[in-house]
Design a protein around this motif. Structure first.
Motif, mmCIF file in Angstrom:
data_model
loop_
_atom_site.group_PDB
_atom_site.id
_atom_site.type_symbol
_atom_site.label_atom_id
_atom_site.label_comp_id
_atom_site.label_asym_id
_atom_site.label_seq_id
_atom_site.Cartn_x
_atom_site.Cartn_y
_atom_site.Cartn_z
ATOM 1 N N GLY A 1 3.439 -0.007 11.460
ATOM 2 C CA GLY A 1 2.904 -0.926 10.472
ATOM 3 C C GLY A 1 3.978 -1.397 9.520
ATOM 4 N N GLU A 2 3.626 -2.374 8.697
ATOM 5 C CA GLU A 2 4.590 -2.981 7.797
ATOM 6 C C GLU A 2 5.220 -1.966 6.853
ATOM 7 O OE1 GLU A 2 4.642 -6.476 4.332
ATOM 8 O OE2 GLU A 2 2.861 -6.133 5.572
ATOM 9 N N GLY A 3 4.459 -0.975 6.431
ATOM 10 C CA GLY A 3 4.957 -0.009 5.472
ATOM 11 C C GLY A 3 5.977 0.973 6.016
ATOM 12 N N VAL A 4 6.093 1.055 7.354
ATOM 13 C CA VAL A 4 7.032 2.017 7.955
ATOM 14 C C VAL A 4 7.980 1.344 8.940
ATOM 15 C CG1 VAL A 4 5.470 3.980 7.660
ATOM 16 C CG2 VAL A 4 5.331 2.602 9.759
ATOM 17 N N ALA A 5 7.982 0.016 9.011
ATOM 18 C CA ALA A 5 8.783 -0.695 10.016
ATOM 19 C C ALA A 5 10.270 -0.684 9.710
ATOM 20 C CB ALA A 5 8.276 -2.136 10.155
ATOM 21 N N ASP A 6 10.645 -0.643 8.434
ATOM 22 C CA ASP A 6 12.055 -0.707 8.039
ATOM 23 C C ASP A 6 12.639 0.704 8.000
ATOM 24 O OD1 ASP A 6 14.534 -1.132 6.978
ATOM 25 O OD2 ASP A 6 13.828 -2.108 5.130
ATOM 26 N N PRO A 7 13.586 1.043 8.900
ATOM 27 C CA PRO A 7 14.157 2.398 8.902
ATOM 28 C C PRO A 7 14.799 2.777 7.571
ATOM 29 C CG PRO A 7 14.795 1.189 10.877
ATOM 30 C CD PRO A 7 14.143 0.208 9.965
ATOM 31 N N ALA A 8 15.254 1.798 6.826
ATOM 32 C CA ALA A 8 15.902 2.092 5.548
ATOM 33 C C ALA A 8 14.929 2.687 4.535
ATOM 34 C CB ALA A 8 16.533 0.825 4.982
ATOM 35 N N ARG A 9 13.631 2.479 4.753
ATOM 36 C CA ARG A 9 12.636 3.015 3.823
ATOM 37 C C ARG A 9 12.208 4.425 4.174
ATOM 38 N NH1 ARG A 9 7.808 -1.116 2.938
ATOM 39 N NH2 ARG A 9 7.338 0.498 1.403
ATOM 40 N N CYS B 1 -13.871 -5.425 20.973
ATOM 41 C CA CYS B 1 -12.607 -6.109 20.776
ATOM 42 C C CYS B 1 -11.422 -5.308 21.319
ATOM 43 C CB CYS B 1 -12.399 -6.343 19.270
ATOM 44 S SG CYS B 1 -12.562 -4.846 18.279
ATOM 45 N N TRP B 2 -10.250 -5.965 21.317
ATOM 46 C CA TRP B 2 -8.976 -5.296 21.564
ATOM 47 C C TRP B 2 -8.487 -4.641 20.279
ATOM 48 C CZ3 TRP B 2 -7.136 -5.021 26.461
ATOM 49 C CH2 TRP B 2 -7.613 -5.951 27.389
ATOM 50 N N THR B 3 -8.452 -5.443 19.215
ATOM 51 C CA THR B 3 -8.022 -4.961 17.901
ATOM 52 C C THR B 3 -9.079 -5.371 16.891
ATOM 53 O OG1 THR B 3 -5.692 -5.241 18.505
ATOM 54 C CG2 THR B 3 -6.207 -5.038 16.170
ATOM 55 N N PRO B 4 -9.616 -4.443 16.120
ATOM 56 C CA PRO B 4 -10.680 -4.777 15.170
ATOM 57 C C PRO B 4 -10.203 -5.744 14.092
ATOM 58 C CG PRO B 4 -10.597 -2.417 15.581
ATOM 59 C CD PRO B 4 -9.357 -2.995 16.186
ATOM 60 N N PRO B 5 -11.117 -6.506 13.517
ATOM 61 C CA PRO B 5 -10.735 -7.476 12.482
ATOM 62 C C PRO B 5 -10.314 -6.810 11.178
ATOM 63 C CG PRO B 5 -13.118 -7.381 12.714
ATOM 64 C CD PRO B 5 -12.560 -6.558 13.822
ATOM 65 N N ASP B 6 -10.737 -5.566 10.951
ATOM 66 C CA ASP B 6 -10.361 -4.820 9.752
ATOM 67 C C ASP B 6 -9.439 -3.682 10.137
ATOM 68 O OD1 ASP B 6 -12.156 -6.337 8.107
ATOM 69 O OD2 ASP B 6 -13.797 -5.135 8.922
ATOM 70 N N ARG B 7 -8.409 -3.446 9.346
ATOM 71 C CA ARG B 7 -7.486 -2.345 9.632
ATOM 72 C C ARG B 7 -6.760 -1.965 8.358
ATOM 73 N NH1 ARG B 7 -4.158 -6.084 13.623
ATOM 74 N NH2 ARG B 7 -6.230 -7.010 13.646
ATOM 75 N N ALA B 8 -6.201 -0.745 8.362
ATOM 76 C CA ALA B 8 -5.489 -0.251 7.192
ATOM 77 C C ALA B 8 -4.177 -1.000 7.015
ATOM 78 C CB ALA B 8 -5.217 1.246 7.348
ATOM 79 N N ALA B 9 -3.853 -1.314 5.768
ATOM 80 C CA ALA B 9 -2.574 -1.951 5.472
ATOM 81 C C ALA B 9 -1.484 -0.889 5.395
ATOM 82 C CB ALA B 9 -2.661 -2.702 4.146
ATOM 83 N N GLY B 10 -0.291 -1.239 5.807
ATOM 84 C CA GLY B 10 0.857 -0.348 5.643
ATOM 85 C C GLY B 10 1.233 0.433 6.867
ATOM 86 N N ALA B 11 0.316 1.250 7.400
ATOM 87 C CA ALA B 11 0.649 2.083 8.559
ATOM 88 C C ALA B 11 -0.614 2.618 9.208
ATOM 89 C CB ALA B 11 1.554 3.246 8.149
ATOM 90 N N GLY B 12 -0.617 2.637 10.536
ATOM 91 C CA GLY B 12 -1.709 3.214 11.312
ATOM 92 C C GLY B 12 -1.164 4.126 12.381
ATOM 93 N N VAL B 13 -1.945 5.113 12.767
ATOM 94 C CA VAL B 13 -1.522 6.080 13.783
ATOM 95 C C VAL B 13 -1.586 5.428 15.159
ATOM 96 C CG1 VAL B 13 -2.006 8.313 14.855
ATOM 97 C CG2 VAL B 13 -2.336 8.012 12.387
ATOM 98 N N VAL B 14 -0.528 5.575 15.940
ATOM 99 C CA VAL B 14 -0.496 5.027 17.300
ATOM 100 C C VAL B 14 -0.364 6.119 18.349
ATOM 101 C CG1 VAL B 14 0.390 2.783 16.605
ATOM 102 C CG2 VAL B 14 1.998 4.612 17.148
ATOM 103 N N GLN B 15 -0.036 7.340 17.957
ATOM 104 C CA GLN B 15 0.019 8.433 18.921
ATOM 105 C C GLN B 15 -0.150 9.774 18.212
ATOM 106 O OE1 GLN B 15 2.818 9.901 22.565
ATOM 107 N NE2 GLN B 15 3.824 9.892 20.576
ATOM 108 N N THR B 16 -0.925 10.652 18.856
ATOM 109 C CA THR B 16 -1.015 12.051 18.453
ATOM 110 C C THR B 16 -0.740 12.889 19.689
ATOM 111 O OG1 THR B 16 -2.678 11.585 16.758
ATOM 112 C CG2 THR B 16 -2.479 13.868 17.517
ATOM 113 N N ALA B 17 0.296 13.707 19.623
ATOM 114 C CA ALA B 17 0.649 14.583 20.742
ATOM 115 C C ALA B 17 0.690 16.021 20.245
ATOM 116 C CB ALA B 17 1.998 14.197 21.338
ATOM 117 N N CYS B 18 0.303 16.933 21.132
ATOM 118 C CA CYS B 18 0.249 18.351 20.762
ATOM 119 C C CYS B 18 0.700 19.188 21.951
ATOM 120 C CB CYS B 18 -1.169 18.732 20.342
ATOM 121 S SG CYS B 18 -1.383 20.457 19.873
ATOM 122 N N GLY B 19 1.473 20.233 21.674
ATOM 123 C CA GLY B 19 1.936 21.143 22.725
ATOM 124 C C GLY B 19 2.253 22.507 22.135
#
Length: 514
Positions: free
Chosen positions: A440-448, A407-425
């Motif tokens: 994700g929904e749990g981190v989308a609002d900057p006010a939170r 698939c492109w996106t699995p049918p199951d996923r964590a609610a609230g927030a998922g990691v989209v990038q890990t960078a290291c230097g």
């Protein structure tokens, strides 16, 4: 141990080992083995199970191939010019929704695979002949001698109703690949893994025979049966395959051990990770990322979600995640934009994620992740699989069932927030600076954002300068921190996002090595 040494040693053990001594097995086969290879013989899943049980009661016999020597030595670019003849495609004119094409022996595909069709409940074997193929730049074999088949591919109108294309292949040991709508082939799967990473070398089972059922009129599914054989185990497999926006493969397996098996990998997946933003030391490349998968996703039986970014270590690394009755796991390709890869030829952005959904209670065991060092993108240096705690004993059939989602996106996923990038230097000296982005929904609002607390820890060394802020450009949240490993060579890192109401989304795990 480097990749070439590992594969060379494993292949030597698996493919050229002496025959194992026979073990007593329960009840003899009720269907003679030869019946499944005789045209007109009745076919059933139970008959394949009986054949596997019967084989397990005898010593292992190395498959005898008849591949011409000139084909065993073919370079890959010449082998790829051998193409199935379109006019010989199976079911091309009966509107069944699927067509099949046998695949030729040659290159690394030196073991013959017997292929049969099942029509109206009866077997019809495909002839081992040269007439299936146009041989391109390869030498023309003698037409009056058998020519081995090494597997098959299947086509379906997965993208456009009038444009069928390859979406499935079975070829090489027990390897198979699939893709979803709009994708190209990437990660692969296997029927079974045995002794991955062990000092005695990995054992590679083979699919000795494959039978494909002719779909009923209007069916959206293709059913494939396979007979697995190896030095220490046999097996009967049934694959129910449905291509589409998400291509699913339901896998039912029954294993019969010739010897006690302590290290078995169920639902094994293989992929490639060369470098990415978290690990690109030593790679001077116009491409920003090179991988078929960039992380391992785990959904524990207790409900916790984990994201483990992949790496290309300097030495062979094995990570173990113990669990009881896992809910799912898979190798994912989360980066879906073209620009980070910058590769028009390979299009890593279009390769599938593979999600395993266990069916039934899998009990206690471990999810194992193997990362093998490589300096090129031609090697599948990533392996992940479920290892049951209990060994497989001779005389006791072992059964498991699971569903695969390509698939492109699995049918199951964590609610609230998922990691989209890990960078290291570098952060100076041995210190390393990490940046981890969540969406994700749990981190989308900057006010939170002010209410979110990043919780970062390490097994050894020290975590410093932790900063968590809203990332408005991605409607998410960013955590940055510095790892000071001191004199340590390996650190296990853990990051969660927490609020007064509890944890948000998935847990980020990472293994840093010097």
């Amino acid at each position: 141990m480097n990749r070439r040494e590992l594969l060379t040693g494993a292949a030597a053990v698996a493919l050229f080992a002496a025959s194992a001594r026979a073990q007593e097995q329960p009840k003899p086969a009720t269907t003679p083995a030869q019946d499944l290879f005789a045209d007109g013989s009745p076919f059933s899943r139970e008959a394949v199970q009986d054949l596997a049980r019967s084989l397990a009661g005898r010593g292992y016999e190395e498959p005898k191939g008849f591949l011409p020597q000139s084909f065993a030595d073919l370079p890959i670019d010449v082998y790829r010019t051998i193409q199935p003849k379109p006019e010989r495609a199976i079911w091309a004119n009966d509107s069944r929704g699927f067509t099949l094409s046998p695949l030729p022996g040659g290159f690394i595909y030196r073991q013959p695979v017997r292929i049969g069709l099942v029509e109206d409940g009866a077997v019809k074997m495909l002839a081992d002949e040269t007439g299936w193929f146009d041989f391109g730049k390869a030498p023309q074999p003698q037409a009056d001698k058998p020519f081995p088949l090494s597997g098959f591919s299947s086509r379906a109108a997965i993208d456009q109703p009038s444009e069928p294309r390859d979406f499935l292949t079975f070829q090489g040991a027990t390897i198979f690949r699939a893709l979803a709508r709009g994708q190209i082939f990437g990660a692969s799967s296997r029927g079974l893994a045995i002794d991955v990473g062990e000092a005695n070398g990995e054992e590679f089972p083979l699919f000795r025979a494959i039978w494909i059922e002719r779909p009923s009129q209007g069916s959206d599914a293709l059913t494939v049966h396979a007979l697995l054989d190896s030095r220490r185990v046999t097996g009967a497999y049934r694959f129910l395959i449905r291509p589409g926006e998400i291509t699913t493969i339901d896998v039912e397996l029954t294993l019969f051990a010739r010897e006690k098996l302590g290290h078995v990998g169920v639902a094994p997946m293989s992929s490639m990770f060369l470098f990415g933003p978290n690990d690109r030391v030593g790679f001077d490349d116009v491409r920003g990322e090179v991988h078929r998968s960039d992380g391992l996703q785990i959904w524990y039986g207790g409900g916790e979600w984990v994201w483990r970014p992949l790496a290309n270590p300097n030495e062979l690394q094995i990570s173990v995640f113990g669990d009881n009755s896992p809910r799912g796991f898979g190798l994912f390709q989360r980066e879906r934009a073209f620009r980070p890869y910058n590769d028009l030829a390979r299009r890593y952005d279009r390769m599938p994620s593979v999600w395993i959904q266990p069916i039934g209670d899998w009990g206690e065991g471990q999810l194992q992740l193997v990362e093998i060092p490589t300096d090129t993108d031609i090697h599948e240096n990533i392996v992940a699989y479920w290892r049951p705690k209990a060994p497989i004993e001779p005389g006791k059939p072992f059964n498991m069932t699971y569903r695969m989602h390509w698939c492109w996106t699995p049918p199951d996923r964590a609610a609230g927030a998922g990691v989209v990038q890990t960078a290291c230097g570098t952060a100076g000296g041995k210190r390393r600076r990490f940046v981890v982005d969540f969406q994700g929904e749990g981190v989308a609002d900057p006010a939170r954002a002010p209410a979110i607390r990043p919780n970062v820890s390490t097994s050894v060394g020290t975590i410093r300068d932790v900063v968590g802020v809203a990332n408005p450009d991605i409607k998410g949240y960013r955590v940055a921190f510095t790892l000071d490993p001191s004199n340590e060579e390996l650190c296990e890192l853990r990051l969660t996002l927490e609020t007064d109401a509890g944890r948000i989304g998935e847990t980020w795990l990472y293994r840093w090595t010097a």
